[in-house]
Scaffold this motif. Structure first.
Motif, mmCIF file in Angstrom:
data_model
loop_
_atom_site.group_PDB
_atom_site.id
_atom_site.type_symbol
_atom_site.label_atom_id
_atom_site.label_comp_id
_atom_site.label_asym_id
_atom_site.label_seq_id
_atom_site.Cartn_x
_atom_site.Cartn_y
_atom_site.Cartn_z
ATOM 1 N N ILE A 72 -1.331 -22.655 -3.889
ATOM 2 C CA ILE A 72 -0.522 -22.522 -5.101
ATOM 3 C C ILE A 72 -1.333 -21.729 -6.115
ATOM 4 C CG2 ILE A 72 0.605 -23.735 -7.009
ATOM 5 C CD1 ILE A 72 0.843 -26.162 -5.100
ATOM 6 N N ARG A 73 -0.697 -20.715 -6.696
ATOM 7 C CA ARG A 73 -1.332 -19.947 -7.770
ATOM 8 C C ARG A 73 -0.516 -20.135 -9.037
ATOM 9 N NH1 ARG A 73 -1.806 -14.364 -5.996
ATOM 10 N NH2 ARG A 73 0.352 -14.176 -6.651
ATOM 11 N N GLU A 74 -1.144 -20.677 -10.050
ATOM 12 C CA GLU A 74 -0.454 -20.879 -11.315
ATOM 13 C C GLU A 74 -0.147 -19.537 -11.961
ATOM 14 O OE1 GLU A 74 0.642 -23.729 -12.189
ATOM 15 O OE2 GLU A 74 -0.451 -24.952 -10.748
ATOM 16 N N ALA A 75 0.880 -19.508 -12.807
ATOM 17 C CA ALA A 75 1.293 -18.263 -13.452
ATOM 18 C C ALA A 75 0.153 -17.681 -14.276
ATOM 19 C CB ALA A 75 2.508 -18.507 -14.341
ATOM 20 N N GLY A 76 -0.078 -16.386 -14.089
ATOM 21 C CA GLY A 76 -1.092 -15.707 -14.889
ATOM 22 C C GLY A 76 -2.513 -15.996 -14.476
ATOM 23 N N SER A 77 -2.713 -16.676 -13.361
ATOM 24 C CA SER A 77 -4.052 -17.042 -12.919
ATOM 25 C C SER A 77 -4.350 -16.392 -11.582
ATOM 26 C CB SER A 77 -4.176 -18.564 -12.789
ATOM 27 O OG SER A 77 -5.393 -18.915 -12.158
ATOM 28 N N SER A 78 -5.608 -16.103 -11.348
ATOM 29 C CA SER A 78 -6.015 -15.603 -10.036
ATOM 30 C C SER A 78 -6.542 -16.735 -9.163
ATOM 31 C CB SER A 78 -7.099 -14.530 -10.200
ATOM 32 O OG SER A 78 -8.225 -15.080 -10.871
ATOM 33 N N GLU A 79 -6.694 -17.927 -9.759
ATOM 34 C CA GLU A 79 -7.175 -19.080 -8.997
ATOM 35 C C GLU A 79 -6.071 -19.617 -8.098
ATOM 36 O OE1 GLU A 79 -10.327 -20.373 -9.133
ATOM 37 O OE2 GLU A 79 -10.794 -18.601 -10.337
ATOM 38 N N GLN A 80 -6.453 -20.012 -6.892
ATOM 39 C CA GLN A 80 -5.496 -20.580 -5.950
ATOM 40 C C GLN A 80 -5.925 -21.991 -5.559
ATOM 41 O OE1 GLN A 80 -4.611 -18.021 -2.628
ATOM 42 N NE2 GLN A 80 -4.438 -16.194 -3.900
ATOM 43 N N VAL A 81 -4.963 -22.909 -5.617
ATOM 44 C CA VAL A 81 -5.205 -24.288 -5.230
ATOM 45 C C VAL A 81 -4.760 -24.444 -3.776
ATOM 46 C CG1 VAL A 81 -4.629 -26.706 -5.657
ATOM 47 C CG2 VAL A 81 -4.834 -25.100 -7.585
ATOM 48 N N SER A 82 -5.672 -24.831 -2.910
ATOM 49 C CA SER A 82 -5.346 -24.977 -1.499
ATOM 50 C C SER A 82 -4.455 -26.190 -1.278
ATOM 51 C CB SER A 82 -6.627 -25.109 -0.681
ATOM 52 O OG SER A 82 -6.326 -25.299 0.688
ATOM 53 N N VAL A 83 -3.423 -26.018 -0.450
ATOM 54 C CA VAL A 83 -2.559 -27.126 -0.055
ATOM 55 C C VAL A 83 -3.105 -27.689 1.257
ATOM 56 C CG1 VAL A 83 -0.238 -27.784 0.683
ATOM 57 C CG2 VAL A 83 -0.539 -26.156 -1.198
ATOM 58 N N PRO A 84 -3.577 -28.935 1.264
ATOM 59 C CA PRO A 84 -4.142 -29.491 2.501
ATOM 60 C C PRO A 84 -3.105 -29.500 3.615
ATOM 61 C CG PRO A 84 -4.595 -30.924 0.620
ATOM 62 C CD PRO A 84 -3.613 -29.896 0.159
ATOM 63 N N ALA A 85 -3.469 -28.929 4.746
ATOM 64 C CA ALA A 85 -2.532 -28.842 5.863
ATOM 65 C C ALA A 85 -2.742 -30.018 6.812
ATOM 66 C CB ALA A 85 -2.735 -27.532 6.610
ATOM 67 N N PRO A 86 -1.692 -30.419 7.516
ATOM 68 C CA PRO A 86 -1.876 -31.408 8.568
ATOM 69 C C PRO A 86 -2.744 -30.822 9.676
ATOM 70 C CG PRO A 86 0.293 -30.429 8.707
ATOM 71 C CD PRO A 86 -0.316 -29.923 7.427
ATOM 72 N N ARG A 87 -3.321 -31.664 10.471
ATOM 73 C CA ARG A 87 -4.159 -31.187 11.565
ATOM 74 C C ARG A 87 -3.281 -30.495 12.603
ATOM 75 N NH1 ARG A 87 -7.893 -35.625 13.869
ATOM 76 N NH2 ARG A 87 -8.779 -35.349 11.785
ATOM 77 N N ARG A 88 -3.536 -29.219 12.822
ATOM 78 C CA ARG A 88 -2.728 -28.447 13.755
ATOM 79 C C ARG A 88 -3.508 -28.221 15.049
ATOM 80 N NH1 ARG A 88 -2.240 -25.504 8.837
ATOM 81 N NH2 ARG A 88 -0.192 -25.706 7.878
ATOM 82 N N THR A 89 -2.823 -28.319 16.150
ATOM 83 C CA THR A 89 -3.449 -28.076 17.443
ATOM 84 C C THR A 89 -3.076 -26.714 18.011
ATOM 85 O OG1 THR A 89 -1.597 -29.155 18.578
ATOM 86 C CG2 THR A 89 -3.482 -30.536 17.988
ATOM 87 N N GLU A 90 -2.203 -25.982 17.310
ATOM 88 C CA GLU A 90 -1.772 -24.674 17.796
ATOM 89 C C GLU A 90 -1.341 -23.834 16.606
ATOM 90 O OE1 GLU A 90 2.548 -26.702 18.840
ATOM 91 O OE2 GLU A 90 1.601 -25.401 20.307
ATOM 92 N N PRO A 91 -1.351 -22.498 16.784
ATOM 93 C CA PRO A 91 -0.874 -21.629 15.691
ATOM 94 C C PRO A 91 0.582 -21.920 15.363
ATOM 95 C CG PRO A 91 -2.026 -20.356 17.362
ATOM 96 C CD PRO A 91 -1.822 -21.723 17.935
ATOM 97 N N ARG A 92 0.931 -21.758 14.103
ATOM 98 C CA ARG A 92 2.306 -21.996 13.665
ATOM 99 C C ARG A 92 2.698 -20.973 12.622
ATOM 100 N NH1 ARG A 92 4.551 -27.630 13.476
ATOM 101 N NH2 ARG A 92 3.715 -28.695 15.297
ATOM 102 N N GLN A 93 4.000 -20.825 12.438
ATOM 103 C CA GLN A 93 4.497 -20.037 11.316
ATOM 104 C C GLN A 93 5.191 -20.972 10.337
ATOM 105 O OE1 GLN A 93 7.800 -17.416 11.877
ATOM 106 N NE2 GLN A 93 8.586 -18.505 13.672
ATOM 107 N N VAL A 94 5.151 -20.602 9.074
ATOM 108 C CA VAL A 94 5.884 -21.338 8.050
ATOM 109 C C VAL A 94 7.237 -20.673 7.910
ATOM 110 C CG1 VAL A 94 5.935 -22.050 5.634
ATOM 111 C CG2 VAL A 94 3.770 -22.024 6.876
#
Length: 377
Positions: A72-94
């Protein structure tokens, strides 16, 4: 109440003027691909924060699945907050996402085959930083479920999430709409034989198929239902008769606007201003396009300021990628400079779209997040 309905159109998209840079303020603009990592704006919230999906691309096979990072990147910011992902066992697309000031929800799919979609849906709590699994696509007689019409993702209303899923039996599948409270997700059916869910305030809009129609038969008509989220009671707000070969392609809604796309040569989008009762029809230009071409309008989004949607025909002189209809100004604009660059996201006064840095070369895509200026600016 709203004024008597006034219908305008169909408006032609040929030669439509681009949105003037003075009409918006850029919050971010960056390349789509940097060092083989591509970044897509999945959703925006009303404060202008962007939900980003970044994935590793194989230069030899851009469609191959790779690792996906959500942030997530807040408006006007270059900082990005990582969204913790579930443990994946294979590549996926969103395959779809939505965001408001409290929640991020998204669906992931382990494959790229368009006809099926064995998705899993997750939620991220922006207050606590926790990620939870909400739901999975049901199997159909032991097989992966077919994709829902429009390949739509989740939609949010406060602490509730809604989605379309395919159920039933092989050769007799139907799409239905489900929803749950994110903090305690026990899915409840909101509509049967329906698709294209979109939440607006305390209502859910869906496109419902004629109950008398055969499941695999051609579309003859459809109804746009407005479902009260608390009571789950539906009301038909629009009944649309279709010509042979036509079918619904997309639905968008906000407290102010309702818009739907009917696919068929040509595609049309109908935009209803719920405040004034004014209806505007925009027709896709398909002159000179191969008769077998199946592109056109798609992926509409709506806020209380505007309706925007994509185009994949690319045959107008402007060769635009998207269109923007401003509700107060009653004006139509092109947005982006090349067709097929789907990726419009919107919330409040904020809008995201894609451009080509050099349209003549056809590569080097940039992604823009901007805030539309209003009377107060």
């Amino acid at each position: 109440g709203p004024a008597a309905r006034v219908t305008v159109g169909p408006l032609a998209v040929d030669g439509v003027r681009p949105l003037e840079p003075s009409a918006y303020g850029v919050r971010s603009r960056e390349p789509l691909v940097v060092d083989d990592w591509s970044t897509t704006v999945l959703a925006l919230d009303e404060r202008g924060a962007a939900l980003l999906a970044t994935r590793r691309q194989d230069p030899r096979d851009p469609l191959a699945l790779g690792a996906v990072r959500l942030s997530i990147r807040e408006a006007g910011s270059s900082e990005q907050v990582s969204v913790p992902a579930p443990r994946r066992t294979e590549p996926r697309q969103v395959t779809g996402g939505a965001m408001n000031e409290r929640w991020v929800v998204w669906q992931e799919d382990p494959g790229t085959e368009l006809s099926i979609s064995p998705w899993t849906m997750y939620a991220y709590d922006r207050e606590t930083g926790a990620t939870t699994e909400l739901a999975e696509a049901p199997t159909i007689d032991g097989r992966d479920a077919p994709a829902v019409p429009g390949h739509t993702g989740p939609t949010l209303s406060g602490d509730r999430v809604f989605w379309a899923q395919t159920e039933g039996h092989v050769d007799a599948e139907t799409a239905s709409i489900y929803g749950c409270t994110i903090t305690d997700c026990a899915p409840v059916r909101y509509a049967t034989a329906a698709a294209y869910p979109v939440a607006a305030d305390d209502h859910l809009y869906v496109i419902a198929r004629d109950p008398a129609a055969k499941p695999q038969g051609p579309w003859e008509r459809f109804a746009i239902q407005k479902i009260d989220i608390e009571s789950r009671q539906p009301a038909v707000v629009e009944a649309v008769e279709l010509e042979p070969g036509q079918s619904p392609v997309g639905l968008a809604a906000s407290a102010r606007a309702l818009a739907w796309i009917v696919g068929g040569r040509p595609d049309v989008i109908v935009i209803r201003d719920l405040k004034t009762g004014r209806t505007t029809v925009v027709r896709c230009e398909l002159d000179g396009v191969d008769p077998d071409f199946e592109g056109g309008f798609g992926y509409p989004v709506a806020t209380d300021r505007f309706v925007a949607w994509g185009e994949s025909a690319g045959n107008s002189p402007a060769n635009v990628g998207n269109y923007l209809y401003l509700l107060d100004e009653r004006t139509l604009h092109s947005l982006g400079n090349a067709s097929g660059l789907y990726g419009v996201a919107a919330a409040g006064a904020y809008l995201s779209w894609r451009d080509l840095t050099d349209p003549a070369r056809g590569d080097d895509v940039t992604v823009t997040v901007a805030r539309l200026k209003g009377p107060e600016d």
